[in-house]
Design an enzyme around this catalytic site. Structure first.
Site, PDB file in Angstrom:
ATOM      1  N   SER A 248      84.344   2.497 -11.529  1.00  0.00           N
ATOM      2  CA  SER A 248      85.113   3.638 -10.858  1.00  0.00           C
ATOM      3  C   SER A 248      85.935   5.118 -11.549  1.00  0.00           C
ATOM      4  O   SER A 248      86.149   5.588 -11.230  1.00  0.00           O
ATOM      5  CB  SER A 248      86.550   3.125  -9.324  1.00  0.00           C
ATOM      6  OG  SER A 248      86.859   2.256 -10.942  1.00  0.00           O
TER       7      SER A 248
ATOM      8  N   HIS B  27      82.146   1.169  -4.682  1.00  0.00           N
ATOM      9  CA  HIS B  27      82.633   2.534  -5.332  1.00  0.00           C
ATOM     10  C   HIS B  27      80.868   2.959  -5.060  1.00  0.00           C
ATOM     11  O   HIS B  27      80.416   3.814  -5.640  1.00  0.00           O
ATOM     12  CB  HIS B  27      82.975   3.172  -5.992  1.00  0.00           C
ATOM     13  CG  HIS B  27      83.980   2.821  -6.349  1.00  0.00           C
ATOM     14  ND1 HIS B  27      85.121   4.426  -5.965  1.00  0.00           N
ATOM     15  CD2 HIS B  27      84.914   2.178  -7.012  1.00  0.00           C
ATOM     16  CE1 HIS B  27      86.471   3.778  -5.818  1.00  0.00           C
ATOM     17  NE2 HIS B  27      86.691   3.279  -6.703  1.00  0.00           N
TER      18      HIS B  27
ATOM     19  N   LYS C 125      86.773   2.422   1.534  1.00  0.00           N
ATOM     20  CA  LYS C 125      86.428   4.072   1.164  1.00  0.00           C
ATOM     21  C   LYS C 125      85.094   4.518   1.928  1.00  0.00           C
ATOM     22  O   LYS C 125      85.492   5.757   3.015  1.00  0.00           O
ATOM     23  CB  LYS C 125      85.392   3.659  -0.169  1.00  0.00           C
ATOM     24  CG  LYS C 125      87.194   3.033  -1.196  1.00  0.00           C
ATOM     25  CD  LYS C 125      85.972   2.617  -2.360  1.00  0.00           C
ATOM     26  CE  LYS C 125      87.402   2.087  -4.018  1.00  0.00           C
ATOM     27  NZ  LYS C 125      88.188   1.111  -3.235  1.00  0.00           N
TER      28      LYS C 125
END
Lengths: 415, 84
Positions: A190, A218, A249
């Site tokens: 990340s 991610h 996310k």
């Protein structure tokens, strides 16, 4: 009174040390739904400012998507607000089971178990499946939640240099005598936006009979041709034994996470993982939203394709303007400034220009590696990116860093 | 102190933990308190030493203090080589 003057002073001193170290974190209050444009109150009490958000994990722009909101409303109406129980007493609804099946299909794994968050999934998974006869070998840059999970597990722990396959192989040889071996990595890292070379890692794991663990928080939803994740990008869909990921996310952005992978490993989590056993799972309203998100993403790759185009456009624009970027091909685009003060001031000036992007510096990233981390979304339109680029160039000119080398920036501002 | 052991430990620490080629360490450089080796990564160093010298270092002796410099690590290794 147990919170005595002495106790209070100890905490005040610790808080002051955090402030003096430049590490004090302050929240900014957002008065609008998560989107490319947001209304921000910062500092507290100030007038609302409309800014372009360049630092959210809303990679697919689904956090406020009308179909997701509608599904969440319906979920709330049909299944209520809360469960008031953990999963194995009376806290499992049909939709929890449905979501687990959908995630399994989406990630192309054998089975899935939901957790209240991916932080909880990572905190609980290692202890549930490994013992002191085993070893965990992790990349040195894995996420903090994995470190916490590793600390809670009695298996031996070792590390390998970031993405260094020779070093990983040496470690697999060093621990060859262990009962079980697990190699642990993030799919997308990340802070730098680079990806783990899962093809090479899977080959090493096969050679040394080790399991492969990937945190794809991610990545899930947009990395790989159909957005299944880093294992799709590297063509090893059937060779990753455990994937942990988040719904906080790209996959709607609300909350919740999961462990997905080999049937036996998921079953062990269902029997033994403490955050699953001793906490309510994801609320029905959120479950309903995530189910819709997976339906949308299974039908079309439109959003991840747009994200890819946006990220390419943004990288190209910054590079042509003369910024130094961390190389990569993900929507995480770190703009390197090297000096911590410069990164902080740059971020403040961007905010004045209507751009919300945060500076990162030691200890979050290594000393001398300070940066502005930008994150691109499918919710961004080209006009958002053009406006952001204009602001970056204006602030870049102010600090005279455009077209300058790393050495020149460090000479001017220090490490 | 055995110069061979010191050299082997130093080379291992450089190879294992230093990311930057320009970084230099000596026999006295604080490794753990200096942030070069995190206490997690001590495990591989301990395991390397145990395999290399055919010794067993008890966990309660493998403290961050005992592993804080090449000199102190060498002392620990020598102690167990002698005991064996």
């Amino acid at each position: 009174m147990s919170f005595s003057e002495k106790t209070r002073n100890i905490y005040n001193q610790q808080i002051n040390e955090i402030k003096e170290g430049g590490l004090f974190k302050q929240e900014r209050f957002i008065h609008s739904p998560q989107d490319a444009n947001i209304e921000v109150e910062f500092p507290e009490g100030s007038r609302l400012k409309n800014v372009i958000n360049m630092c959210s994990n809303n990679y697919l722009g689904l956090s406020s998507h009308p179909d997701v909101l509608k599904a969440a409303h319906e979920g709330l109406d049909r299944r209520g607000y809360g469960m008031s129980s953990v999963r194995f007493i009376c806290g499992t609804q049909d939709i929890h089971h449905e979501l687990e099946k959908k995630v399994t299909e989406f990630l192309d794994t054998e089975d899935t178990i939901l957790f209240p968050s991916c932080m909880d999934a990572n905190a609980g998974v290692f202890e549930a499946i490994l013992t002191d006869e085993d070893v965990m070998i992790s990349d040195r840059l894995v996420h903090a939640s994995i470190i916490d999970g590793i600390r809670l597990c009695s298996a031996e722990h070792d590390t390998f240099k970031h993405s260094n396959m020779d070093h990983l192989e040496k470690k697999l040889q060093l621990h060859e005598d262990k009962r079980l071996k697990m190699v642990i990595t993030d799919g997308v890292f990340s802070m730098d936006g680079d990806t783990a070379h899962l093809d090479e890692m899977a080959a090493l794991c096969e050679k040394y009979d080790a399991m492969l663990f990937v945190d794809d928080s991610h990545a899930s939803g947009f990395i790989g041709k159909t957005g299944r994740g880093t294992h799709e990008k590297y063509g090893v869909m059937d060779k990753v034994d455990i994937i942990t990921t988040t719904f906080g996310k790209a996959l709607g952005g609300a909350s919740g996470g999961c462990v997905s992978g080999r049937k036996q490993l998921v079953e062990m989590c269902r029997q033994k993982a403490r955050p699953y056993l001793f906490s309510n799972t994801i609320a029905p309203v959120v479950v309903s939203g995530v189910v819709k998100v997976l339906d949308i993403l299974s039908k079309t790759t439109e959003r991840r394709d747009k994200l890819e185009k946006n990220a390419d456009y943004w990288r190209k624009g910054l590079t042509e303007a003369g910024f130094i970027l961390k190389e990569g091909d993900t929507p995480i685009v770190p703009v390197m400034l090297f000096n911590a003060n410069l990164a902080q001031n740059f971020s403040k000036d961007l905010y004045e220009e209507g751009i919300y992007a945060i500076g990162f510096f030691f200890p979050v990233v290594p000393k001398g590696q300070a940066r502005i981390r930008t994150q691109i979304s499918a919710g961004h339109e080209i006009h958002h990116l053009d406006a952001a680029l204009e602001a970056f160039v204006k602030v870049g000119r102010k600090y005279d860093i455009l077209g300058k080398t790393k050495q020149e920036i460090i000479e001017k501002y220090g490490m | 102190m055995d110069e061979d052991i010191k050299k082997i430990v130093l080379d291992y620490v450089i190879e294992e933990y230093l990311e930057d080629e320009d970084e230099k360490i000596t026999y006295d450089t604080p490794l753990i308190s200096g942030g070069i080796v995190d206490s997690f990564s001590m495990v591989s160093l301990k395991r390397f030493l145990e395999k290399k010298y055919q010794i067993s270092i008890p966990d309660d002796e493998a403290t961050p203090e005992a592993f804080d410099s090449v000199n102190s690590i060498t002392e620990l290794v020598e102690k167990y080589i002698k005991e064996d």
